[in-house]
Design a protein around this motif. Structure first.
Motif, mmCIF file in Angstrom:
data_model
loop_
_atom_site.group_PDB
_atom_site.id
_atom_site.type_symbol
_atom_site.label_atom_id
_atom_site.label_comp_id
_atom_site.label_asym_id
_atom_site.label_seq_id
_atom_site.Cartn_x
_atom_site.Cartn_y
_atom_site.Cartn_z
ATOM 1 N N ALA A 124 0.834 -1.206 0.000
ATOM 2 C CA ALA A 124 0.000 0.000 0.000
ATOM 3 C C ALA A 124 0.868 1.257 0.000
ATOM 4 O O ALA A 124 0.564 2.235 -0.697
ATOM 5 N N LEU A 125 1.939 1.256 0.780
ATOM 6 C CA LEU A 125 2.865 2.389 0.767
ATOM 7 C C LEU A 125 3.454 2.602 -0.623
ATOM 8 O O LEU A 125 3.578 3.742 -1.092
ATOM 9 N N LEU A 126 3.802 1.506 -1.279
ATOM 10 C CA LEU A 126 4.384 1.616 -2.613
ATOM 11 C C LEU A 126 3.361 2.124 -3.629
ATOM 12 O O LEU A 126 3.693 2.901 -4.528
ATOM 13 N N VAL A 127 2.118 1.681 -3.499
ATOM 14 C CA VAL A 127 1.065 2.164 -4.404
ATOM 15 C C VAL A 127 0.888 3.664 -4.249
ATOM 16 O O VAL A 127 0.805 4.413 -5.237
ATOM 17 N N ARG A 610 -4.948 -15.940 -5.499
ATOM 18 C CA ARG A 610 -5.462 -16.939 -4.558
ATOM 19 C C ARG A 610 -6.408 -16.244 -3.582
ATOM 20 O O ARG A 610 -6.189 -15.083 -3.219
ATOM 21 N N VAL A 611 -7.387 -16.948 -3.155
ATOM 22 C CA VAL A 611 -8.410 -16.331 -2.309
ATOM 23 C C VAL A 611 -7.821 -15.676 -1.063
ATOM 24 O O VAL A 611 -8.158 -14.542 -0.740
ATOM 25 N N PRO A 612 -6.920 -16.357 -0.315
ATOM 26 C CA PRO A 612 -6.425 -15.684 0.893
ATOM 27 C C PRO A 612 -5.505 -14.505 0.593
ATOM 28 O O PRO A 612 -5.219 -13.714 1.481
ATOM 29 N N ARG A 613 -5.022 -14.409 -0.634
ATOM 30 C CA ARG A 613 -4.019 -13.382 -0.918
ATOM 31 C C ARG A 613 -4.480 -12.408 -1.990
ATOM 32 O O ARG A 613 -3.661 -11.791 -2.653
ATOM 33 N N ARG A 614 -5.777 -12.246 -2.164
ATOM 34 C CA ARG A 614 -6.246 -11.365 -3.231
ATOM 35 C C ARG A 614 -5.864 -9.911 -2.982
ATOM 36 O O ARG A 614 -5.551 -9.180 -3.908
ATOM 37 N N THR A 615 -5.887 -9.498 -1.740
ATOM 38 C CA THR A 615 -5.496 -8.118 -1.428
ATOM 39 C C THR A 615 -4.050 -7.869 -1.813
ATOM 40 O O THR A 615 -3.724 -6.846 -2.424
ATOM 41 N N VAL A 616 -3.174 -8.816 -1.467
ATOM 42 C CA VAL A 616 -1.760 -8.693 -1.835
ATOM 43 C C VAL A 616 -1.605 -8.661 -3.344
ATOM 44 O O VAL A 616 -0.838 -7.862 -3.900
ATOM 45 N N ALA A 617 -2.336 -9.532 -4.046
ATOM 46 C CA ALA A 617 -2.227 -9.591 -5.495
ATOM 47 C C ALA A 617 -2.656 -8.284 -6.151
ATOM 48 O O ALA A 617 -2.007 -7.775 -7.071
ATOM 49 N N VAL A 618 -3.759 -7.722 -5.666
ATOM 50 C CA VAL A 618 -4.248 -6.468 -6.237
ATOM 51 C C VAL A 618 -3.270 -5.337 -5.985
ATOM 52 O O VAL A 618 -2.939 -4.550 -6.891
#
Length: 791
Positions: A124-127, A610-618
């Motif tokens: 998020a910081l990088l975004v 992957r479902v548990p990591r969708r936030t990370v992927a986005v």
């Protein structure tokens, strides 16, 4: 021009690339073709000019065709003989070839592969940071405090990024050479587009004419002591290429000088590959060749030795130091000495960079190794990376950090059983005392007695590594210092004219404090904001990750990069060094490499959906998109801007015609010309085209506030000024005789000469050439009637 291009490339390859090919194989472990060519070019440029200058001085001639051929053959043949008799160097003891696709049995990178970023807060910081940077690049309002926000976000994200534990996305090894070829081809397009469309048969950049004069003097006499005090490396190499290609320096530069930018791109690739692997090398090459502006600015001004020394040879020196840290030996020490000393042979400002960097490395590195040697290395800290040697026994592919669940592979106290240096000193069959099943992922308790034995092995191995590295580094610095002193003595003492020593000290004194420091934000436009921000992120991550490193060579590699970047930035913020703007421009060298680390951390975090990591992927996708967008945008803008026609710092056809006339009617002696010709072109262009070394002329302001002076100091400048402003004076008549002046060249659109005084005195000034911009007179050497006999 295409025929000249082919001849120039063949000559450059024969003199500047191929001679060091076998030496590259002899002095460092094998690598891919791109690395091999980069090292071959560095060693060729470090050795061929030395032999050419030595022969010319010994025989009392210039750089003749035979001198050029012998220089090339000796370097090429001696390297082939050394490689044949002693073979290629082995990698680090116990170190296998990298399994990550490096061809030719390439050794593993010195630093472990960084992990993928799995923390959503970091992403998020990088975004936010790169989103704001992209908005500023698109022209949206960006107040100063916004830059502070971007900087703070990246500095905070760096330490958080290195705490990841997962392997990231990795490209297929088969892409390595094709992608490198594409990047180099695009770099060549960017470099040649403007010159081919708008410059040929000339070339932008006024400083090229000084280098042409020095190369011509090197061809004719083997030195240029009456012109400038300047390192002879670039001029000698140019002379050798001219002999082999059959071109003059002024014909060579328009077709070959843009290729220097391809060479600097290759250097960034070689250094980043040696640090983290070929994937990061490709990113560094793309940033350096397609996005970075610093080297292109040096090229546009005709500062070829500066470009070669700061963006190629100095970068290759850092790569040589990294090689030594990874594989300390006599050969790697020799590599550091030869490549590092060549910086002194090419440019004086880059020599300042060299001295500062090596002093910092010696002051920090040698005491660290001494302390490490005494204390050993076992501290029981967790390893941040999977050692290269253990990759075959690590589940997955073992390319990066130990995965989170994998921390239980060696449970509890088993952390202390991982070698402190992470690489060696533990038996192959059971490195940490972990049973075979344990190495396959099955937990197993390690007895306390065995842990103690391993710690003892670690301490002994750490001391041996530190001792070996300290010896090699000391040998390298001593050899580099000896060669550098020899090159500097030749340039500033043996190569002097009558006033060489005083002229050298005067040049140093007038440079200090004479160049203003630009604003801190100027670095974003001078280098490219994407390279700067990625470099800041990479620097923060690299500095934060040093606490996880175990091998002393890894620690020194990280410290060297941090010192290099820090010293270059510090130099850009003070006028005491005399060249703050040059420091700022050449800061792009370390930032493009550190930017590759920053970009690589983000791009390899593109995990599967992957479902548990969708936030990370986005978030990873958004961060990567922002990085690619801002870099691509600035790359496109750079290509467009550099492909436009230039209206300054390039020869006017009428000035070129006057220079060609002087070249055809060269009868020896000297000439005097107005300080400036057309916009951005100085009288050195007239000297170069006519084949003269003097007299130089400066404007009145530059005489009073010079940044550099001819070998003889201000005297010839004042004499030129006297003739130009007072053509009818008795003193001018005396100058014609004492300086053997054959022609006076006047640019019609100038206030630096009394044009009417020359025009209205045909008895003393006979006009022999004229066009709408330039007029040339032959002065009479007979004293005027009213002048005393002494004149």
């Amino acid at each position: 021009m295409l025929a000249d291009l082919a001849r120039a490339f063949l000559g450059a390859i024969a003199a500047g690339v191929l001679p060091g090919y076998f030496w590259a194989g002899f002095l460092r472990p094998a690598g891919g073709l791109g690395e091999r060519l980069a090292w071959s070019a560095a060693l060729s440029m470090a050795s061929v000019p030395v032999l050419a200058v030595a022969q010319a001085r010994a025989f009392g001639t210039g750089v003749t065709l035979w001198v050029a051929i012998v220089s090339v053959v000796v370097v090429f043949g001696s390297g082939a003989l050394a490689l044949r008799l002693r073979g290629a160097p082995a990698g680090r003891p116990g170190q296998p070839a990298s399994p990550r696709g490096e061809s030719g049995g390439s050794p593993a990178p010195v630093l472990p592969r960084p992990p993928a970023i799995s923390d959503p807060r970091t992403l998020a910081l990088l975004v936010v940071a790169f989103g704001l940077a992209l908005a500023a690049a698109l022209g949206l309002p960006s107040p100063w405090w916004l830059l502070i926000v971007v900087l703070a976000a990246l500095v905070l994200a760096g330490p958080l990024a290195v705490t990841g534990t997962e392997c990231g996305w990795q490209p297929a090894a088969v892409l390595r050479e094709p992608v490198l070829a594409i990047v180099l081809a695009l770099t060549a397009v960017r470099a040649y587009a403007g010159p081919i469309r708008h410059d040929w048969p000339y070339l932008r950049g006024s400083d090229q004419f000084s280098h042409a004069v020095m190369a011509e003097q090197m061809l004719a006499h083997g030195s240029y002591t009456t012109y400038l005090i300047y390192p002879p490396g670039f001029s000698a190499l140019t002379a050798v290429i001219c002999r082999l290609s059959g071109l003059t320096p002024l014909a060579l530069f328009p077709v070959l000088a843009p290729a220097l930018l391809v060479l600097t791109t290759l250097a960034a690739y070689a250094l980043a590959t040696r640090l983290w692997g070929w994937e990061y090398g490709l990113v560094a090459a793309a940033l350096s060749g397609l996005v970075l502006r610093g080297p292109y600015a040096s090229f546009a001004e005709g500062r070829y030795p500066d470009l070669t020394a700061a963006y190629f040879l100095l970068v290759m020196l850092v790569a040589a130091l990294i090689t030594l840290y990874g594989s300390p030996s006599v050969r790697s020490a020799l590599l550091v000495a030869v490549v590092g000393a060549s910086v002194v042979l090419y440019h004086s400002v880059a020599t300042l960079y060299l001295v500062l960097l090596l002093a910092a490395v010696a002051i920090v590195g040698l005491p660290y190794l001494l302390l490490h040697r005494r204390r050993g290395t076992a501290r029981g800290q967790r390893p941040a990376h999977v050692p290269q040697e253990q990759r075959a026994g690590v589940p997955g592919d073992g390319r990066a950090w130990v995965p989170g669940a994998g921390r239980a592979w060696v449970p509890g106290a088993g952390r202390a059983a991982v070698p402190a240096d992470g690489r060696a000193g533990v038996p192959e069959a059971g490195r940490a005392g972990v049973p075979e099943a344990g190495r396959a992922g099955v937990p197993g308790e390690v007895p306390a007695k065995r842990r103690a034995e391993v710690r003892q092995e670690q301490r002994a191995d750490g001391r041996a590594q530190a001792r070996r590295l300290a010896r090699s580094l000391t040998l390298a610095l001593a050899g580099l210092g000896a060669l550098s002193v020899a090159y500097a003595a030749y340039t500033y003492l043996l190569g002097k004219s009558g006033a060489g020593t005083s002229a050298t000290s005067t040049a140093v004194s007038i440079a200090v404090g004479s160049q203003p420091v630009l604003s801190a934000a100027n670095v974003l436009s001078a280098l490219s904001s994407s390279v700067v921000w990625l470099g800041v992120f990479g620097l923060a991550a690299l500095a934060a990750g040093i606490r996880y490193l175990r091998r002393p060579g890894q620690v020194l590699a990280t410290v060297t990069l941090v010192l290099w970047c820090g010293l270059m930035y510090a130099g850009s913020r003070t006028a005491a060094d005399g060249f703050p703007q040059r420091f700022e421009r050449d800061l792009g060298g370390p930032l493009s490499v550190l930017g590759a680390l920053g970009a690589g951390l983000i791009l390899q975090s593109l995990v599967r959906w992957r479902v548990p990591r969708r936030t990370v992927a986005v978030l990873a996708a958004l961060a990567a998109s922002a990085v690619v967008a801002i870099s691509g945008l600035q790359a496109i803008r750079a290509v467009v801007a550099e492909g436009h026609a230039v209206h300054t710092d390039i020869l006017d056809p009428q000035v070129a015609a006057a220079g060609a006339w002087l070249g055809r009617h060269d009868t020896g002696g000297t000439i005097i010309s107005t300080p400036g010709m057309n916009s951005g072109i100085t009288n050195r262009a007239v000297l170069a085209m006519g084949g003269y070394t003097g007299l130089q002329s400066y404007s009145a302001f530059r005489i009073a506030h010079p940044r550099s002076l001819p070998t003889a100091g201000r005297a010839p400048l004042l004499e030129s000024q006297q003739v130009l402003l007072h053509p009818g004076s008795c003193r001018s008549a005396g100058i014609f005789a004492s300086q053997d002046v054959r022609y006076v060249v006047l640019y019609r659109f100038t206030r630096a000469a009394d044009l009417a005084g020359f025009r209205t005195d045909p008895a003393r000034y006979r006009r022999v050439f004229e066009n709408p911009s330039v007029v040339i007179y032959v002065p009479s050497r007979a004293p005027a009637v009213a002048c005393p006999a002494a004149h």
